[in-house]
Design a protein around this motif. Sequence first.
Motif, PDB file in Angstrom:
ATOM      1  N   VAL A 238       0.841  -1.201   0.000  1.00 15.28           N
ATOM      2  CA  VAL A 238       0.000   0.000   0.000  1.00 15.28           C
ATOM      3  C   VAL A 238       0.871   1.243   0.000  1.00 15.28           C
ATOM      4  O   VAL A 238       0.656   2.183  -0.785  1.00 15.28           O
ATOM      5  CB  VAL A 238      -0.947  -0.002   1.211  1.00 15.28           C
ATOM      6  N   ASP A 239       1.880   1.261   0.858  1.00 15.84           N
ATOM      7  CA  ASP A 239       2.733   2.440   0.976  1.00 15.84           C
ATOM      8  C   ASP A 239       3.518   2.701  -0.309  1.00 15.84           C
ATOM      9  O   ASP A 239       3.708   3.859  -0.697  1.00 15.84           O
ATOM     10  CB  ASP A 239       3.691   2.266   2.155  1.00 15.84           C
ATOM     11  N   ALA A 240       3.984   1.628  -0.956  1.00 14.56           N
ATOM     12  CA  ALA A 240       4.752   1.801  -2.194  1.00 14.56           C
ATOM     13  C   ALA A 240       3.874   2.393  -3.295  1.00 14.56           C
ATOM     14  O   ALA A 240       4.269   3.335  -3.984  1.00 14.56           O
ATOM     15  CB  ALA A 240       5.354   0.474  -2.634  1.00 14.56           C
ATOM     16  N   ALA A 241       2.679   1.844  -3.468  1.00 13.57           N
ATOM     17  CA  ALA A 241       1.761   2.392  -4.474  1.00 13.57           C
ATOM     18  C   ALA A 241       1.370   3.824  -4.134  1.00 13.57           C
ATOM     19  O   ALA A 241       1.189   4.669  -5.028  1.00 13.57           O
ATOM     20  CB  ALA A 241       0.528   1.509  -4.594  1.00 13.57           C
ATOM     21  N   SER A 242       1.251   4.121  -2.840  1.00 20.33           N
ATOM     22  CA  SER A 242       0.869   5.472  -2.409  1.00 20.33           C
ATOM     23  C   SER A 242       1.934   6.500  -2.770  1.00 20.33           C
ATOM     24  O   SER A 242       1.621   7.693  -2.942  1.00 20.33           O
ATOM     25  CB  SER A 242       0.608   5.489  -0.905  1.00 20.33           C
ATOM     26  N   MET A 243       3.183   6.074  -2.877  1.00 24.09           N
ATOM     27  CA  MET A 243       4.221   7.010  -3.304  1.00 24.09           C
ATOM     28  C   MET A 243       3.897   7.594  -4.677  1.00 24.09           C
ATOM     29  O   MET A 243       4.180   8.759  -4.951  1.00 24.09           O
ATOM     30  CB  MET A 243       5.584   6.296  -3.342  1.00 24.09           C
ATOM     31  N   VAL A 244       3.292   6.790  -5.530  1.00 20.22           N
ATOM     32  CA  VAL A 244       2.907   7.260  -6.861  1.00 20.22           C
ATOM     33  C   VAL A 244       1.576   7.999  -6.798  1.00 20.22           C
ATOM     34  O   VAL A 244       1.445   9.123  -7.291  1.00 20.22           O
ATOM     35  CB  VAL A 244       2.806   6.075  -7.849  1.00 20.22           C
ATOM     36  N   ILE A 245       0.596   7.372  -6.179  1.00 18.79           N
ATOM     37  CA  ILE A 245      -0.761   7.927  -6.165  1.00 18.79           C
ATOM     38  C   ILE A 245      -0.820   9.256  -5.429  1.00 18.79           C
ATOM     39  O   ILE A 245      -1.528  10.185  -5.838  1.00 18.79           O
ATOM     40  CB  ILE A 245      -1.722   6.898  -5.547  1.00 18.79           C
ATOM     41  N   ASP A 246      -0.048   9.375  -4.357  1.00 21.21           N
ATOM     42  CA  ASP A 246      -0.037  10.609  -3.575  1.00 21.21           C
ATOM     43  C   ASP A 246       0.961  11.638  -4.097  1.00 21.21           C
ATOM     44  O   ASP A 246       1.249  12.634  -3.425  1.00 21.21           O
ATOM     45  CB  ASP A 246       0.267  10.290  -2.104  1.00 21.21           C
ATOM     46  N   GLN A 247       1.509  11.386  -5.273  1.00 22.55           N
ATOM     47  CA  GLN A 247       2.393  12.316  -5.976  1.00 22.55           C
ATOM     48  C   GLN A 247       3.648  12.667  -5.186  1.00 22.55           C
ATOM     49  O   GLN A 247       4.150  13.795  -5.253  1.00 22.55           O
ATOM     50  CB  GLN A 247       1.623  13.580  -6.383  1.00 22.55           C
ATOM     51  N   LYS A 248       4.182  11.674  -4.474  1.00 24.59           N
ATOM     52  CA  LYS A 248       5.429  11.884  -3.745  1.00 24.59           C
ATOM     53  C   LYS A 248       6.655  11.650  -4.613  1.00 24.59           C
ATOM     54  O   LYS A 248       7.772  11.980  -4.215  1.00 24.59           O
ATOM     55  CB  LYS A 248       5.469  10.967  -2.522  1.00 24.59           C
ATOM     56  N   HIS A 253      -1.582  11.339 -12.369  1.00 25.03           N
ATOM     57  CA  HIS A 253      -3.013  11.232 -12.116  1.00 25.03           C
ATOM     58  C   HIS A 253      -3.662  10.618 -13.346  1.00 25.03           C
ATOM     59  O   HIS A 253      -3.093  10.644 -14.458  1.00 25.03           O
ATOM     60  CB  HIS A 253      -3.633  12.592 -11.803  1.00 25.03           C
ATOM     61  N   LEU A 254      -4.854  10.071 -13.185  1.00 20.40           N
ATOM     62  CA  LEU A 254      -5.584   9.554 -14.332  1.00 20.40           C
ATOM     63  C   LEU A 254      -5.996  10.703 -15.242  1.00 20.40           C
ATOM     64  O   LEU A 254      -6.337  11.797 -14.777  1.00 20.40           O
ATOM     65  CB  LEU A 254      -6.833   8.791 -13.895  1.00 20.40           C
ATOM     66  N   MET A 255      -5.985  10.445 -16.530  1.00 26.33           N
ATOM     67  CA  MET A 255      -6.413  11.442 -17.500  1.00 26.33           C
ATOM     68  C   MET A 255      -7.932  11.339 -17.645  1.00 26.33           C
ATOM     69  O   MET A 255      -8.454  10.400 -18.247  1.00 26.33           O
ATOM     70  CB  MET A 255      -5.714  11.207 -18.838  1.00 26.33           C
TER      71      MET A 255
END
Length: 580
Positions: A238-248, A253-255
Amino acid sequence: MKKIIYLFFLSFSLFTGCNDDKFLRENADDFLTVDNSYLNAAQFRTGLNEFYRIVRQNYNFQDNPVYFFYYGAGTDVFFRPNSDQEPFTDWSYINSTTDIFRIIYGRHYGMLQNVNQLLKQTENPEVRWNSEEEKLAIQAEARFFRGYCYRFLGCMFGGVPVLKEPVETPSLAFTRNSREEVYQLCVEDFEFAGEHLPVSVIEPGRVVKAAAYHYLSEMYIALADEKGGDKELYKKAVDAASMVIDQKVGEYHLMTERHGYRKDVAGKDAFWDLFQMRSVDGFSNFSYQTGNKESIWVIQVDKFITGGLNDGLSTRTDQERVFWPAFWGSTKFGYDGVARDWMGRGIGWLRPTNYFNYDLWEKSGEEDQRNSEANINRIFRSPDPIIDGVEVANYDTTYVTEVTLADGTPYTAKTRPGDIIKKEWLTSRQDTMERIYPRIMKLGSDWHYAAEPANGFVMEFYAIRMAETYLLRAEAYMKYGDKDNAAKDINVVRSRAKAVPATASEINIDYILDERARELVGEEFRTMTLCRLGLLYDRTKRFGYYASQNTVNEKNNLCPIPQSVIDANSQAKFPNNPGF
């Protein structure tokens, strides 16, 4: 890559037999060696380019349907329709001598040897680094590719030899590490890559932090599954994916709005825009650098530069040929067997299953834009002379086709240009298996370079798209026990498609796999995903084409180790996967 320079490393043929004995007669003095060629960062980057070229072979290598098997041939989403006796459509044909396994196993171990040679050379004191950060960035890019190789091998084949150093001496005594050990190395390499890769790059197609964190999330899930459901590892996923999703690690973002050079084409949507072939002046809808913030890693192809396509396919890419029906080849209903620009030139090598064509979308709801006529063409019409560039005077033509209905009754089908071809007129196997079935529009184009449908098609490939990052995090949340957040992530993807939101109570691995199919069909290596989860047998048995259902076996949850690999390791036990 836009600038592609090839420098081949000296490697030993250790894991797969070599069919050409000229390999054995080559003189090492004919090659540049790693020690005398890689002495600064620019030279290392030249070597790294070779890894991108090899990875591209996974997507676009030979004009042959077997090379696309890992997109899901014979599983819940696709089958080879030409005959029920095709490999993967009929799983009884699959064994340790099936040659594609030798090819992909050897491809990734060949790259691993080169990666390890390059990594070893980074520690050579003769190398002139400008800074420690420069060295770490080069190592991170190389380790990303080592993780990529072991991710592929571990998911597809299970436990394989784990090599962290280059092999200097040929051996006949390699042994298999456990799948857990393979995944552990993937985690270590993607962790390192995530820490030291750049956030952004100028060159399209080069890997960045977000790509490493995406794969890291997947490998945490795989390792957690292998350990019997380690909750802490699911949390790390979860944390690894959140690095991308949370723009860290960059702006992703999805288009959700129309974008790219064809955004004004009427009747389409943002999902359709994601998959438009590069414009004649070189604009790429796929590229992060041109504004596609959903794009994390794109496999670069370009018809118009030297080295822009693989040697085996030097004029085109094959998505359209593999996945599209050959409706253009019909000589019924006004078609004359000639492909025209708007038709494409599909061959129908991988046909969607009825489960994909119908059941998935019934589950998803009528509102799902991914199933709209713009994105999946289900209505086939007699050719329109205006579209085909024929004299408008011919518009008064009536096409007459003699057909035999399902009950044996002869019937004269009459259509005018643009009339719908009725399903009841499609009564032969060729009609429905090869010529006319739902056409997944993102896997082809309604225009071609020089209006030439055979060799005028060249489309990039998404290796990683952010929609998948959401679905990976949803899987991690679900396995961690948090279905509410899993549903929220799935609904980010479904919202863009205007689909009915999922509820937490619906979320299980089947729902996630269904959503992956709707969103990622023809992009993800579906076979790899199902093998990672140990669900290829289960999903195929329930949802596959009937010939695949009847022949798939639990052993097919893993690919067989190639017999050439087992034979080459004659001085140690190298067992095949169970059942092979």
